[in-house]
Design a protein around this motif. Structure first.
Motif, PDB file in Angstrom:
ATOM      1  N   THR A 103      -9.302   2.410 -13.536  1.00 46.62           N
ATOM      2  CA  THR A 103      -8.041   1.729 -13.843  1.00 46.62           C
ATOM      3  C   THR A 103      -7.265   1.530 -12.546  1.00 46.62           C
ATOM      4  OG1 THR A 103      -6.951   3.839 -14.321  1.00 46.62           O
ATOM      5  CG2 THR A 103      -7.861   2.630 -16.195  1.00 46.62           C
ATOM      6  N   ILE A 104      -6.463   0.505 -12.543  1.00 48.68           N
ATOM      7  CA  ILE A 104      -5.667   0.162 -11.363  1.00 48.68           C
ATOM      8  C   ILE A 104      -4.398   1.010 -11.319  1.00 48.68           C
ATOM      9  CG2 ILE A 104      -4.387  -1.708 -10.220  1.00 48.68           C
ATOM     10  CD1 ILE A 104      -7.486  -2.087 -10.362  1.00 48.68           C
ATOM     11  N   LEU A 105      -4.140   1.619 -10.168  1.00 47.78           N
ATOM     12  CA  LEU A 105      -2.912   2.383  -9.969  1.00 47.78           C
ATOM     13  C   LEU A 105      -1.843   1.534  -9.294  1.00 47.78           C
ATOM     14  CD1 LEU A 105      -4.407   5.785  -8.761  1.00 47.78           C
ATOM     15  CD2 LEU A 105      -3.533   5.203 -11.042  1.00 47.78           C
ATOM     16  N   GLY A 106      -2.228   0.649  -8.383  1.00 42.88           N
ATOM     17  CA  GLY A 106      -1.257  -0.190  -7.693  1.00 42.88           C
ATOM     18  C   GLY A 106      -1.782  -0.687  -6.362  1.00 42.88           C
ATOM     19  N   LEU A 107      -1.012  -1.571  -5.776  1.00 43.87           N
ATOM     20  CA  LEU A 107      -1.351  -2.180  -4.495  1.00 43.87           C
ATOM     21  C   LEU A 107      -0.559  -1.469  -3.406  1.00 43.87           C
ATOM     22  CD1 LEU A 107      -2.907  -4.652  -3.304  1.00 43.87           C
ATOM     23  CD2 LEU A 107      -0.815  -5.959  -3.596  1.00 43.87           C
ATOM     24  N   GLU A 144      -5.358   0.802  -5.150  1.00 45.35           N
ATOM     25  CA  GLU A 144      -5.778   2.165  -5.454  1.00 45.35           C
ATOM     26  C   GLU A 144      -6.188   2.225  -6.919  1.00 45.35           C
ATOM     27  OE1 GLU A 144      -2.310   4.423  -4.206  1.00 45.35           O
ATOM     28  OE2 GLU A 144      -3.387   4.962  -2.368  1.00 45.35           O
ATOM     29  N   VAL A 145      -7.255   2.969  -7.187  1.00 46.79           N
ATOM     30  CA  VAL A 145      -7.766   3.059  -8.548  1.00 46.79           C
ATOM     31  C   VAL A 145      -7.965   4.514  -8.950  1.00 46.79           C
ATOM     32  CG1 VAL A 145      -8.916   0.815  -8.357  1.00 46.79           C
ATOM     33  CG2 VAL A 145     -10.215   2.889  -7.922  1.00 46.79           C
ATOM     34  N   ASP A 146      -7.971   4.741 -10.249  1.00 49.56           N
ATOM     35  CA  ASP A 146      -8.228   6.061 -10.807  1.00 49.56           C
ATOM     36  C   ASP A 146      -9.535   5.993 -11.576  1.00 49.56           C
ATOM     37  OD1 ASP A 146      -7.598   8.778 -11.539  1.00 49.56           O
ATOM     38  OD2 ASP A 146      -7.125   8.012 -13.547  1.00 49.56           O
ATOM     39  N   SER A 147     -10.398   6.984 -11.374  1.00 58.16           N
ATOM     40  CA  SER A 147     -11.660   7.033 -12.108  1.00 58.16           C
ATOM     41  C   SER A 147     -12.107   8.476 -12.286  1.00 58.16           C
ATOM     42  CB  SER A 147     -12.756   6.241 -11.395  1.00 58.16           C
ATOM     43  OG  SER A 147     -13.969   6.354 -12.114  1.00 58.16           O
ATOM     44  N   PRO A 148     -11.710   9.087 -13.396  1.00 55.25           N
ATOM     45  CA  PRO A 148     -12.198  10.439 -13.677  1.00 55.25           C
ATOM     46  C   PRO A 148     -13.729  10.496 -13.716  1.00 55.25           C
ATOM     47  CG  PRO A 148     -10.359   9.918 -15.113  1.00 55.25           C
ATOM     48  CD  PRO A 148     -10.728   8.644 -14.382  1.00 55.25           C
ATOM     49  N   ASN A 159      -3.431  -0.618 -20.494  1.00 56.99           N
ATOM     50  CA  ASN A 159      -4.761  -0.259 -20.971  1.00 56.99           C
ATOM     51  C   ASN A 159      -5.869  -0.927 -20.164  1.00 56.99           C
ATOM     52  OD1 ASN A 159      -3.654   1.259 -23.104  1.00 56.99           O
ATOM     53  ND2 ASN A 159      -3.379  -0.583 -24.312  1.00 56.99           N
ATOM     54  N   ALA A 160      -5.538  -1.521 -19.042  1.00 62.33           N
ATOM     55  CA  ALA A 160      -6.527  -2.280 -18.273  1.00 62.33           C
ATOM     56  C   ALA A 160      -7.587  -1.347 -17.682  1.00 62.33           C
ATOM     57  CB  ALA A 160      -5.847  -3.075 -17.168  1.00 62.33           C
ATOM     58  N   VAL A 161      -8.775  -1.414 -18.244  1.00 61.17           N
ATOM     59  CA  VAL A 161      -9.894  -0.625 -17.745  1.00 61.17           C
ATOM     60  C   VAL A 161     -10.943  -1.602 -17.235  1.00 61.17           C
ATOM     61  CG1 VAL A 161     -11.716   1.024 -18.310  1.00 61.17           C
ATOM     62  CG2 VAL A 161      -9.463   1.250 -19.376  1.00 61.17           C
ATOM     63  N   ILE A 168     -10.036  -0.245  -3.519  1.00 54.89           N
ATOM     64  CA  ILE A 168     -10.750  -1.480  -3.190  1.00 54.89           C
ATOM     65  C   ILE A 168      -9.927  -2.164  -2.102  1.00 54.89           C
ATOM     66  CG2 ILE A 168     -11.628  -3.680  -4.032  1.00 54.89           C
ATOM     67  CD1 ILE A 168     -11.379  -2.417  -6.908  1.00 54.89           C
ATOM     68  N   THR A 169     -10.518  -2.397  -0.952  1.00 52.68           N
ATOM     69  CA  THR A 169      -9.799  -3.081   0.127  1.00 52.68           C
ATOM     70  C   THR A 169      -9.669  -4.558  -0.225  1.00 52.68           C
ATOM     71  OG1 THR A 169     -10.646  -1.483   1.732  1.00 52.68           O
ATOM     72  CG2 THR A 169      -9.759  -3.557   2.612  1.00 52.68           C
TER      73      THR A 169
END
Length: 160
Positions: free
Chosen positions: A106-110, A127-131, A27-29, A153-154
């Motif tokens: 939200t974080i998708l992964g590194l 990598e992040v997701d943002s609708p 649920n990390a937003v 985010i680099t």
């Protein structure tokens, strides 16, 4: 062994990001503030704690933090690119009324990639997701994602 260490570091990074968000991983937003540079570049300003905390988890000893302070966007810091200046100009976007608003992600992964950046051999990114950011881009006549890729985010770079 190396892959196992990498998986452990990714798991540690996800735990760290969950702590920043103050929630459980699933649920990390997180959120950031939409900003624009004088030349039109639009970005989501995020906490530098994201790259500062995750940088130590990068498996390459020669990696350095991103050169945010070494280019024309020297005051930007950690960010998610939302619209390139060339898009803003090319689509004749004169005013973005959402500048100053907060957007969730939200974080998708590194992950890591070999970029086509001058002087950079490899980069690591979250990598992040943002609708919400995808919707913003659509509202101004752009494709939902910048260059068709996930927002990111680099975190670190490896110089040539």
């Amino acid at each position: 062994m190396i892959q196992n260490l990498w998986n452990i570091r990714i798991a540690a990074a996800e735990i760290y990001l969950s702590k920043i968000a103050g929630t459980e991983k699933q649920n990390a937003v997180l959120h950031g503030k939409l900003r624009q540079t004088e030349d039109g570049f639009v970005y989501l300003d995020v906490s530098n704690d994201v790259i500062n905390g995750l940088f130590r988890l990068i498996p390459d000893e020669d990696a350095v933090q991103p050169p945010y302070r070494q280019n024309k966007y020297n005051s930007v810091g950690a960010h998610i690119s939302v619209m390139k200046a060339s898009e803003v100009e090319g689509f004749e976007i004169t005013k973005i009324k959402e500048i100053g608003d907060y957007f969730d992600f939200t974080i998708l992964g590194l992950s890591s990639v070999i970029p086509d950046w001058k002087g950079i051999k490899k980069l690591w990114m979250v990598e992040v997701d943002s609708p919400q950011l995808e919707s913003l881009r659509r509202r101004y006549g752009l494709t939902p994602r910048l260059n068709g890729h996930h927002f990111h985010i680099t975190v670190a770079v490896l110089k040539k």
